[in-house]
Write a protein that holds these residues in place. Structure first.
Motif, short mmCIF file in Angstrom:
data_model
loop_
_atom_site.label_atom_id
_atom_site.label_comp_id
_atom_site.label_asym_id
_atom_site.label_seq_id
_atom_site.Cartn_x
_atom_site.Cartn_y
_atom_site.Cartn_z
N MET A 30 0.83 -1.21 0.00
CA MET A 30 0.00 0.00 0.00
C MET A 30 0.86 1.26 0.00
SD MET A 30 -3.39 -0.09 -0.02
CE MET A 30 -4.38 0.78 1.17
N ALA A 31 1.96 1.24 0.77
CA ALA A 31 2.85 2.40 0.81
C ALA A 31 3.40 2.69 -0.58
CB ALA A 31 3.98 2.16 1.81
N VAL A 32 3.84 1.65 -1.29
CA VAL A 32 4.39 1.81 -2.65
C VAL A 32 3.32 2.34 -3.60
CG1 VAL A 32 5.25 0.54 -4.67
CG2 VAL A 32 6.20 0.07 -2.41
N VAL A 33 2.16 1.70 -3.60
CA VAL A 33 1.10 2.03 -4.56
C VAL A 33 0.62 3.48 -4.39
CG1 VAL A 33 -1.34 1.57 -5.01
CG2 VAL A 33 0.30 -0.30 -5.04
N PHE A 34 0.41 3.92 -3.15
CA PHE A 34 -0.09 5.28 -2.93
C PHE A 34 0.99 6.33 -3.21
CE2 PHE A 34 -3.87 3.42 -1.26
CZ PHE A 34 -4.83 4.42 -1.29
N LEU A 89 2.53 10.61 -6.51
CA LEU A 89 3.71 11.42 -6.83
C LEU A 89 4.22 11.26 -8.26
CD1 LEU A 89 5.74 10.94 -3.52
CD2 LEU A 89 4.26 12.85 -4.15
N TRP A 90 3.83 10.20 -8.98
CA TRP A 90 4.39 9.96 -10.32
C TRP A 90 3.27 9.71 -11.32
CZ3 TRP A 90 6.96 5.16 -12.76
CH2 TRP A 90 7.76 5.55 -13.85
N LYS A 91 3.05 10.66 -12.20
CA LYS A 91 1.96 10.56 -13.17
C LYS A 91 2.12 9.38 -14.12
CE LYS A 91 0.78 15.48 -13.30
NZ LYS A 91 0.75 16.70 -14.12
N ARG A 92 3.36 8.95 -14.34
CA ARG A 92 3.65 7.90 -15.33
C ARG A 92 3.26 6.50 -14.81
NH1 ARG A 92 4.40 4.80 -18.66
NH2 ARG A 92 5.91 4.62 -20.35
N THR A 93 2.94 6.37 -13.52
CA THR A 93 2.58 5.07 -12.94
C THR A 93 1.37 4.49 -13.66
OG1 THR A 93 3.27 5.95 -10.79
CG2 THR A 93 2.10 3.86 -10.77
N PHE A 127 12.04 -3.29 -3.00
CA PHE A 127 11.86 -4.27 -4.09
C PHE A 127 10.57 -3.99 -4.87
CE2 PHE A 127 10.10 -8.46 -5.41
CZ PHE A 127 11.05 -8.77 -6.38
N LEU A 128 9.47 -3.76 -4.15
CA LEU A 128 8.19 -3.50 -4.81
C LEU A 128 8.20 -2.15 -5.53
CD1 LEU A 128 5.60 -4.83 -2.17
CD2 LEU A 128 6.48 -5.98 -4.20
N ALA A 129 8.90 -1.17 -4.96
CA ALA A 129 9.00 0.14 -5.60
C ALA A 129 9.75 0.03 -6.93
CB ALA A 129 9.70 1.13 -4.68
N VAL A 130 10.84 -0.71 -6.95
CA VAL A 130 11.61 -0.92 -8.18
C VAL A 130 10.76 -1.64 -9.22
CG1 VAL A 130 13.58 -2.14 -9.19
CG2 VAL A 130 13.86 -0.88 -7.03
N LEU A 131 10.00 -2.67 -8.78
CA LEU A 131 9.12 -3.40 -9.70
C LEU A 131 8.06 -2.48 -10.29
CD1 LEU A 131 8.33 -6.89 -8.08
CD2 LEU A 131 9.51 -6.44 -10.22
N THR A 132 7.43 -1.65 -9.45
CA THR A 132 6.39 -0.72 -9.91
C THR A 132 6.98 0.25 -10.93
OG1 THR A 132 5.34 -0.86 -7.72
CG2 THR A 132 4.66 0.97 -9.14
N PHE A 133 8.16 0.74 -10.66
CA PHE A 133 8.84 1.67 -11.56
C PHE A 133 9.14 1.01 -12.92
CE2 PHE A 133 12.89 3.53 -13.12
CZ PHE A 133 12.47 4.84 -13.31
N LEU A 134 9.70 -0.20 -12.86
CA LEU A 134 10.09 -0.88 -14.10
C LEU A 134 8.89 -1.30 -14.94
CD1 LEU A 134 13.04 -3.12 -12.79
CD2 LEU A 134 13.19 -1.01 -14.16
#
Length: 527
Positions: free
Chosen positions: A412-416, A421-425, A473-480
């Motif tokens: 949840m922390a990563v997703v929110f 904060l990042w429009k490209r998500t 780890f989840l933040a890097v996955l979301t970004f990639l």
């Protein structure tokens, strides 16, 4: 040392019964006599909350019997280091006020799943509904039942499984008798009573121990440090600095129960001032909840079980009758939390999953039937989860709470954070993190707490560091995943409106709080 139960007198049990009967009586009055007059007021009527209501509601939601019992326990064994979970929170309450609240209120939403549904689509909202069910079952139901079971077990000298069943039966009885409306109506009074009792315990305990200096001199010096060395086995500073933020973002910025009052603010300024007020109130956490545990260490240094610290102080320092009142208020507050969680569980499943996805034409009778079935199933599952939590070895009550929440928080922390904060998500990235990421995060927790417990397998890092590693780890996955999609799916532009500049009064009050909190951290790290 004698058990808690041996210090209780018949008058204490009589007071408990009278208190609960009076609550049921108020429940009947609310349900039948006042039903027509106040039925509408049970729901939040528009954006009507001012800063004081918001601050007190947020703090009151965070403060409860579970926190009293767990905080005294950790205060007894480690001192003020657990105060980080109260004082470090100001950073994330600030994040809520300045980053999340403007966007939540600008998007004109009532719930956070609705916000994410607007941002990423219906599929994300559906996954969030399931995530919410898991969160309610674990963090609100099982952990509350665990703390409540420990309390009832101490009072009646019973094993945990019997105590938990008794607590669920009391909650069910209150629901049937209509008494839970009474708990809702008297919640502010009850929280005030709990806080007053903690204040009395702190004062009486400090006086009995010979004053603040006597307590300071009779405890290890590290008991008064918020940041402990990197090799500390309980709470090394690096684990606190890196690990708590994951939990802090999830709890203060994305948990519906915590953010609800800010969503109901009259305007953004009131929401930001209310969050600021919560930050000031959090300063009281150490004095009200942890100092009683440290004082208990000085007065009763040979407790076989630190989880008994709070009730040891209550039964040794307060007179008969007042002990009964404390027990009654603790039990009533626990019952309120349990029933609210069961009600939320039932509502989310019935309306967001059953009706929305599977049976949109369901009759009112079918909806009520499903709701009741889910409530009973939820209670049964939460009892099983509570017994599983009881089987965790090597951690005290407070550590169990924080470890379990630490494994719920990362997705949840990563997703929110990415969503805001990042429009490209992209929707695909968010849905992957919410579904697969939750399996990874909670799965790691199951391995850490049960399959290869840290008590036996020393290769594990601290659970807060583990939470941080999962988050990264989840933040890097979301970004990639977001970057890998050449075209961001066509969605309407998400308009937050004019975010504007915060009011000058808001900025000054937040600046003052930040200065005070830095001062407290300097003060409690020179020993």
């Amino acid at each position: 040392m004698e058990s808690i139960n041996s210090f209780l007198q018949p008058i204490d049990f009589i007071v408990v019964v009278i208190y609960l009967v009076v609550l049921i009586g108020i429940g009947y009055w609310v349900s039948f006599i006042k039903k027509r007059e106040e039925g509408e007021n049970l729901f939040l009527a528009g954006h009507s909350l001012g800063w004081s209501s918001i601050g007190l509601t947020m703090w009151g939601t965070n403060v409860g019997p579970s926190m009293l019992i767990a905080s005294a326990s950790i205060g007894y064994t480690t001192g003020v280091v657990a105060g980080n979970f109260g004082w470090y929170a100001f950073v994330f309450i600030f994040l809520l006020a300045m980053v999340f609240a403007p966007r939540y209120l600008g998007a004109h939403v009532q719930t956070l799943p609705e916000f994410m549904g607007k941002r990423f689509g219906q599929s994300t909202r559906n996954i969030l509904a399931w995530y919410t069910l898991i969160t309610i079952l674990i963090s609100w139901l099982a952990l509350t039942l665990f703390a409540g079971g420990i309390l009832v077990g101490q009072i009646l000298n019973l094993p945990l499984w019997i105590s938990v069943i008794i607590l669920v039966m009391i909650a069910a009885f209150f629901t049937i008798a209509g008494g839970l409306k009474a708990i809702a109506y008297t919640n502010v009074f009850q929280m005030g009573l709990l806080i007053a009792v903690s204040l009395i315990l702190t004062v009486v305990g400090v006086v009995k121990a010979g004053g603040p200096m006597a307590i300071f001199e009779n405890t290890p010096s590290h008991y008064w440090n918020l940041l402990l060395p990197a090799d500390d086995p309980n709470y090394p500073w690096l684990a606190i600095i890196l690990g708590y933020p994951v939990m802090g973002v999830w709890f203060w910025c994305t948990d519906q129960s915590m953010v609800q009052s800010v969503l109901g603010a009259k305007n953004l300024k009131q929401g930001q001032l209310g969050a600021n007020f919560t930050g000031w109130l959090k300063i009281l956490d150490v004095a009200l909840f942890i100092i009683p545990g440290i004082t208990c260490f000085v007065l009763f240094p040979n407790l076989s079980n630190p989880d008994e610290a709070y009730m040891t102080m209550v039964t040794r320092l307060l007179p008969s009758g007042m002990i009964g009142m404390v027990m009654a208020v603790l039990i009533a507050a626990l019952v309120s939390t349990i029933d609210s969680a069961l009600n939320s569980l039932s509502t989310v499943f019935t309306m967001d999953i059953y009706v929305k996805k599977h049976k949109p034409d369901a009759t009112q009778k079918q909806i009520i039937t499903i709701g009741r079935i889910v409530t009973v199933l939820g209670a049964a599952i939460s009892i099983v989860l509570t017994l599983a939590i009881d089987s965790i070895k090597g951690l005290n009550l407070f550590d169990i709470f924080q470890a379990i929440l630490g494994f719920i928080a990362p997705p949840m922390a990563v997703v929110f954070l990415f969503g805001v904060l990042w429009k490209r998500t992209t929707t695909r990235a968010v849905n992957f993190t919410l579904s697969v990421g939750t399996i990874i995060s909670i799965g790691t927790g199951i391995f850490y707490l049960w399959i290869f417990p840290k008590e036996q397998y020393t290769f594990w890092p601290h659970f807060l560091l583990l939470s941080f590693f999962i988050f990264v780890f989840l933040a890097v996955l979301t970004f990639l995943i977001s970057l890998s999609e050449k075209e961001v799916e066509a969605r309407p532009h998400f308009d937050y409106g004019d975010l504007g500049r915060p009011d000058r009064k808001v900025l000054w009050l937040w600046a003052a709080l930040i200065v005070v909190m830095i001062g407290l951290y300097v003060l409690f790290n020179g020993h």
